[in-house]
Design a protein around this motif. Sequence first.
Motif, PDB file in Angstrom:
ATOM      1  N   UNK A 259       0.853  -1.193   0.000  1.00 24.73           N
ATOM      2  CA  UNK A 259       0.000   0.000   0.000  1.00 24.73           C
ATOM      3  C   UNK A 259       0.884   1.237   0.000  1.00 24.73           C
ATOM      4  N   UNK A 260       0.627   2.153  -0.933  1.00 18.97           N
ATOM      5  CA  UNK A 260       1.369   3.414  -0.992  1.00 18.97           C
ATOM      6  C   UNK A 260       0.698   4.500  -0.160  1.00 18.97           C
ATOM      7  N   UNK A 261      -0.625   4.520  -0.150  1.00 19.10           N
ATOM      8  CA  UNK A 261      -1.326   5.600   0.548  1.00 19.10           C
ATOM      9  C   UNK A 261      -2.744   5.180   0.895  1.00 19.10           C
ATOM     10  N   UNK A 262      -3.224   5.769   1.983  1.00 23.98           N
ATOM     11  CA  UNK A 262      -4.632   5.699   2.352  1.00 23.98           C
ATOM     12  C   UNK A 262      -5.129   7.137   2.382  1.00 23.98           C
ATOM     13  N   UNK A 263      -6.155   7.412   1.600  1.00 21.64           N
ATOM     14  CA  UNK A 263      -6.615   8.790   1.411  1.00 21.64           C
ATOM     15  C   UNK A 263      -8.115   8.865   1.722  1.00 21.64           C
ATOM     16  N   UNK A 264      -8.507   9.952   2.382  1.00 22.20           N
ATOM     17  CA  UNK A 264      -9.928  10.233   2.572  1.00 22.20           C
ATOM     18  C   UNK A 264     -10.339  11.312   1.580  1.00 22.20           C
ATOM     19  N   UNK A 265     -11.415  11.032   0.846  1.00 26.78           N
ATOM     20  CA  UNK A 265     -11.884  11.963  -0.172  1.00 26.78           C
ATOM     21  C   UNK A 265     -13.164  12.639   0.296  1.00 26.78           C
ATOM     22  N   UNK A 266     -13.206  13.957   0.360  1.00 26.34           N
ATOM     23  CA  UNK A 266     -14.447  14.649   0.732  1.00 26.34           C
ATOM     24  C   UNK A 266     -15.455  14.593  -0.414  1.00 26.34           C
ATOM     25  N   UNK A 267     -16.668  15.055  -0.139  1.00 27.34           N
ATOM     26  CA  UNK A 267     -17.689  15.122  -1.193  1.00 27.34           C
ATOM     27  C   UNK A 267     -17.172  15.949  -2.372  1.00 27.34           C
ATOM     28  N   UNK A 268     -17.501  15.486  -3.576  1.00 31.36           N
ATOM     29  CA  UNK A 268     -16.966  16.175  -4.759  1.00 31.36           C
ATOM     30  C   UNK A 268     -17.861  15.891  -5.959  1.00 31.36           C
ATOM     31  N   UNK A 269     -18.400  16.964  -6.547  1.00 34.13           N
ATOM     32  CA  UNK A 269     -19.175  16.907  -7.791  1.00 34.13           C
ATOM     33  C   UNK A 269     -20.254  15.831  -7.749  1.00 34.13           C
ATOM     34  N   UNK A 270     -21.009  15.789  -6.657  1.00 36.08           N
ATOM     35  CA  UNK A 270     -22.115  14.851  -6.557  1.00 36.08           C
ATOM     36  C   UNK A 270     -21.776  13.531  -5.906  1.00 36.08           C
ATOM     37  N   UNK A 271     -20.486  13.230  -5.767  1.00 35.20           N
ATOM     38  CA  UNK A 271     -20.072  12.003  -5.088  1.00 35.20           C
ATOM     39  C   UNK A 271     -20.056  12.232  -3.583  1.00 35.20           C
ATOM     40  N   UNK A 272     -20.453  11.207  -2.816  1.00 36.75           N
ATOM     41  CA  UNK A 272     -20.285  11.261  -1.372  1.00 36.75           C
ATOM     42  C   UNK A 272     -18.833  11.023  -1.006  1.00 36.75           C
ATOM     43  N   UNK A 273     -18.503  11.204   0.269  1.00 38.26           N
ATOM     44  CA  UNK A 273     -17.114  11.010   0.682  1.00 38.26           C
ATOM     45  C   UNK A 273     -16.738   9.532   0.583  1.00 38.26           C
ATOM     46  N   UNK A 274     -15.438   9.258   0.570  1.00 37.67           N
ATOM     47  CA  UNK A 274     -14.965   7.886   0.360  1.00 37.67           C
ATOM     48  C   UNK A 274     -13.585   7.715   0.979  1.00 37.67           C
ATOM     49  N   UNK A 275     -13.214   6.474   1.173  1.00 31.50           N
ATOM     50  CA  UNK A 275     -11.855   6.106   1.565  1.00 31.50           C
ATOM     51  C   UNK A 275     -11.205   5.434   0.367  1.00 31.50           C
ATOM     52  N   UNK A 276     -10.005   5.882   0.033  1.00 26.21           N
ATOM     53  CA  UNK A 276      -9.307   5.325  -1.124  1.00 26.21           C
ATOM     54  C   UNK A 276      -7.984   4.710  -0.692  1.00 26.21           C
ATOM     55  N   UNK A 277      -7.716   3.512  -1.208  1.00 28.13           N
ATOM     56  CA  UNK A 277      -6.446   2.835  -0.973  1.00 28.13           C
ATOM     57  C   UNK A 277      -5.688   2.816  -2.292  1.00 28.13           C
ATOM     58  N   UNK A 278      -4.464   3.322  -2.265  1.00 29.66           N
ATOM     59  CA  UNK A 278      -3.624   3.331  -3.458  1.00 29.66           C
ATOM     60  C   UNK A 278      -2.541   2.273  -3.287  1.00 29.66           C
ATOM     61  N   UNK A 279      -2.600   1.261  -4.147  1.00 34.66           N
ATOM     62  CA  UNK A 279      -1.660   0.149  -4.076  1.00 34.66           C
ATOM     63  C   UNK A 279      -0.452   0.388  -4.980  1.00 34.66           C
ATOM     64  N   UNK A 280       0.653  -0.237  -4.604  1.00 36.50           N
ATOM     65  CA  UNK A 280       1.874  -0.178  -5.399  1.00 36.50           C
ATOM     66  C   UNK A 280       1.822  -1.291  -6.435  1.00 36.50           C
ATOM     67  N   UNK A 281       1.703  -0.897  -7.702  1.00 39.20           N
ATOM     68  CA  UNK A 281       1.684  -1.875  -8.787  1.00 39.20           C
ATOM     69  C   UNK A 281       3.050  -2.201  -9.326  1.00 39.20           C
ATOM     70  N   UNK A 282       4.101  -1.665  -8.667  1.00 40.40           N
ATOM     71  CA  UNK A 282       5.466  -2.004  -9.044  1.00 40.40           C
ATOM     72  C   UNK A 282       6.041  -1.139 -10.143  1.00 40.40           C
ATOM     73  N   UNK A 283       7.343  -1.376 -10.397  1.00 42.58           N
ATOM     74  CA  UNK A 283       8.071  -0.668 -11.458  1.00 42.58           C
ATOM     75  C   UNK A 283       8.293  -1.640 -12.610  1.00 42.58           C
ATOM     76  N   UNK A 284       8.034  -1.176 -13.833  1.00 44.01           N
ATOM     77  CA  UNK A 284       8.081  -2.056 -15.000  1.00 44.01           C
ATOM     78  C   UNK A 284       8.810  -1.370 -16.141  1.00 44.01           C
TER      79      UNK A 284
END
Length: 270
Positions: free
Chosen positions: A186-211
Motif C-alpha cells: 500500500x502506498x497511501x490511504x486517502x480520505x476523499x471529501x464530497x466532490x461533484x455529486x459524489x459522497x465522501x470515500x476512503x481510497x487505498x492506493x496500491x503499489x503496482x510495481x516498477x516495469x
Amino acid sequence: MAVFDVENGGPVGTVEVRRTSPGVGLVVWALDSSTEVAQRALRLLTEYAFDRLELDRLQVEVDPELHASARVAIRSGFRREGVLRGAALVDGERRDVAVYGMRVDDPRPETLTGWTAVMDSTLPKKRVIAHVVVRDTSGRVLLCKVSYKKDLELPGGVVEPDEDPATGAIREMREEIGVALPLLGVLAIDWLPRWEGWGDAVEILYDGGMHDPTLIDRLQPDGFEIRGLSWHAADALDGLVSPLNARRLPLLLADPSRLYNLRAGLPISS
C-alpha cells in the motif's frame, strides 16, 4: 387498534397496519414516540400482522427529522432501507421520507442477528476505492484515458460489496487493462471529501510495481471504459488529472517506499 396505558387504564393512542399491496402493509401510529409504549405496541402489531393477517412485509415511513419515531421503528425491528427524496408534501413544503422495512422471515430484534442487522442498516455506508500506481523505470506513472470524464485516471475503481480492497484492485485491473499486475503493498490511504455529486470515500492506493516501459504494449484496454493508456511524468500532471491526483501523485512517485496517510490528497500532520 387502540393502545391503552395499563397502569392508568386510559387510551394513549392508536397503531394500525394498512394493506398497500398483496402481502405488504404500512404501519402507522399516533403515540408518544418518547415512551416504551409505542415500541411495545409496534412489536405486538408486527407479530399480529405476520401471524394473523399473513403479511409478508411491513413498512414504516417517517420524516427523517422525527428522530424519536425513527428510534421506535428501529427498536421494533424495522431496518432502514433508504430515503425517498421529496416524497411527502407537508404544509406546501416537499419533505423527505425515510423508509424502514421488515420481512416475515427477518430475525426478530430480540435476537443477536436480528438486532445486529437492524443496527447495520442505520450505520453510514462509505465507499471504498482501490487504485493502483504502476510506474516505469523512468519514474513515470501509468494513466488511463477513460470514457466518462476528461481527467486521466489510475487503474482501479470502486470496491464491490463483500469484496476486500486488494481483490477489488486486481479485479478492476483485469477488467480495465486485461492484466492483473501483482500488488507490492500500500502506498497511501486517502480520505476523499464530497466532490461533484459524489459522497465522501476512503481510497487505498496500491503499489503496482516498477516495469519496463514496454509493459504498455502488452496491456489491453477494454475499449469501453478505458480508451487508452499512457505513461506520464510527475511534473507533467497538471491539467491531465484531477486536482486530487495532481496533489498526491507527485508525493507518491517521489518516494514510493513509504506509506502516506492523506486527507484529500494532502499529508495528515499530527
